[in-house]
Design an enzyme around this catalytic site. Structure first.
Site, short mmCIF file in Angstrom:
data_model
loop_
_atom_site.label_atom_id
_atom_site.label_comp_id
_atom_site.label_asym_id
_atom_site.label_seq_id
_atom_site.Cartn_x
_atom_site.Cartn_y
_atom_site.Cartn_z
N GLU A 1 -55.50 10.91 6.77
CA GLU A 1 -56.91 11.34 6.29
C GLU A 1 -57.90 10.92 7.45
OE1 GLU A 1 -57.08 10.99 1.43
OE2 GLU A 1 -56.82 9.08 2.64
N GLU B 1 -48.97 9.95 -0.29
CA GLU B 1 -49.27 9.38 -1.57
C GLU B 1 -48.34 9.69 -2.58
OE1 GLU B 1 -52.59 8.85 1.12
OE2 GLU B 1 -51.11 10.34 0.76
#
Length: 261
Positions: free
Chosen positions: A115, A135
Site C-alpha cells: 500500500e 491480507e
C-alpha cells in the site's frame, strides 16, 4: 530512535527508511505515527525536492502492519478505525504531498508495505523483490488504501487477480503490469535509484509540484476540466523564478540552477 524510522534530508533529497529489519520492517502503531509526522514535515519543507522511501536491510521494504502478539488482539474493525485518513504509513491515500516520491523496493513489499508503494510516484525494485496485498490470507482486508489504489492502477482482471488471491508477485511480473518502473539487477538497486533521483532533480521543482498537484487533485474531473483547473502550484510555477531560469539556461546552453521558487 524509539520509533525506528530514519529521516534525513541532504541536497534537496529526503530519505525515509523504516528501520525495523528484525521484523521485516513491519509497521507498529508508533511507527505509523512517526511516518505520518514525517510526511507532514516534508509537505512543509520547500527545500525537499524528491523523497526516497525504503526499508532497512536487504530482505524487506515493509511487510505491512506488525502482527505481533499484541497486534493480533486488535479486531479488523479496530485496525480499520485506527488507520489514518492518509492511508497506510500516512502515504497510500495522501493527496497533499506535492513532492515526487520514489519507492526503493529492496525486498518484500506485502500488505501495508505494498500500500505504501502504491502511494509512491516512481517504483524501483530489486529483482528479488516480491509484492502482494496478502491480507485475505490472514482473514483481513487491504483497507489502508490498497483496494482503492490497485483497481485504479491496473486493468480490472489484473487487479482482481492479485486482490482475490492474496498471492505474491515478483518484480518482473509487476513491471510487466506497469506498477514497477524499473527492475534493478543484483547489487545495482542504489545506482538505479540514484539515476532516477538525478533525473527528477534535473527538472524545475516548481514544475514538478504543479504536475503532482494536477494529477492528485483532478482525478475526478474530465481531461478538459483538469486542464482548466487553476491550482495553486500550477499558478506559482507559471510565474516562478524557475520558469525564467529554465529558459535562460536553455538559451545559454548550460544546465539550469533551480531557485525552487
Amino acid at each position: 530512535m524509539t520509533d525506528e524510522v530514519r529521516f534525513e534530508v541532504d541536497k534537496h533529497v529526503a530519505r525515509v527508511t523504516i528501520d525495523r529489519p528484525q521484523v521485516l520492517n513491519a509497521v507498529a502503531p508508533e511507527t505509523q505515527r512517526r511516518l505520518c509526522d514525517i510526511w507532514d514535515a516534508i509537505e512543509k519543507d520547500p527545500e525537499v525536492r524528491v523523497v526516497v522511501l525504503t526499508g532497512a536491510g536487504e530482505r524487506a521494504f515493509c511487510v505491512g502492519a506488525d502482527m505481533s502478539a499484541n497486534a493480533i488482539e486488535k479486531t479488523g474493525l479496530r485496525f480499520w478505525a485506527d488507520e489514518p485518513e492518509t492511508g497506510f504509513g500516512g502515504l497510500c491515500l495522501r493527496t497533499t504531498l506535492d513532492v515526487p516520491v520514489i519507492a526503493r523496493v529492496n525486498g518484500y513489499a506485502l500488505g501495508g508495505g505494498m500500500e505504501m508503494v502504491l502511494g509512491c510516484d516512481i517504483v524501483i525494485a530489486a529483482e528479488h523483490a516480491q509484492f502482494g496485498l496478502t491480507e485475505p490470507r490472514v482473514g483481513r482486508l487491504p483497507l489502508g488504501g490498497g483496494v482503492a489504489q490497485l483497481v485504479r492502477r491496473l486493468p480490472h482482471t489484473q487487479a482482481m487477480g492479485l486482490l482475490l488471491t492474496g498471492r505474491r508477485a515478483g518484480a518482473a511480473e509487476l513491471h510487466g503490469m506497469g506498477l514497477v518502473n524499473e527492475v534493478a539487477a543484483a547489487g545495482e538497486l542504489d545506482s538505479v535509484v540514484d539515476r532516477w533521483v538525478a533525473d527528477v532533480l534535473a527538472c524545475a521543482p516548481t514544475s514538478l509540484r504543479a504536475i503532482k498537484q494536477i494529477v492528485q487533485r483532478t482525478t475526478q474531473l474530465s481531461a478538459r476540466e483538469a486542464w482548466a483547473a487553476r491550482l495553486p502550484a500550477l499558478m506559482s510555477a507559471l510565474d516562478s523564478e524557475d520558469s525564467v531560469e529554465g529558459v535562460r539556461a536553455f538559451q545559454e546552453k548550460r544546465p539550469p540552477v533551480w531557485p525552487g521558487r
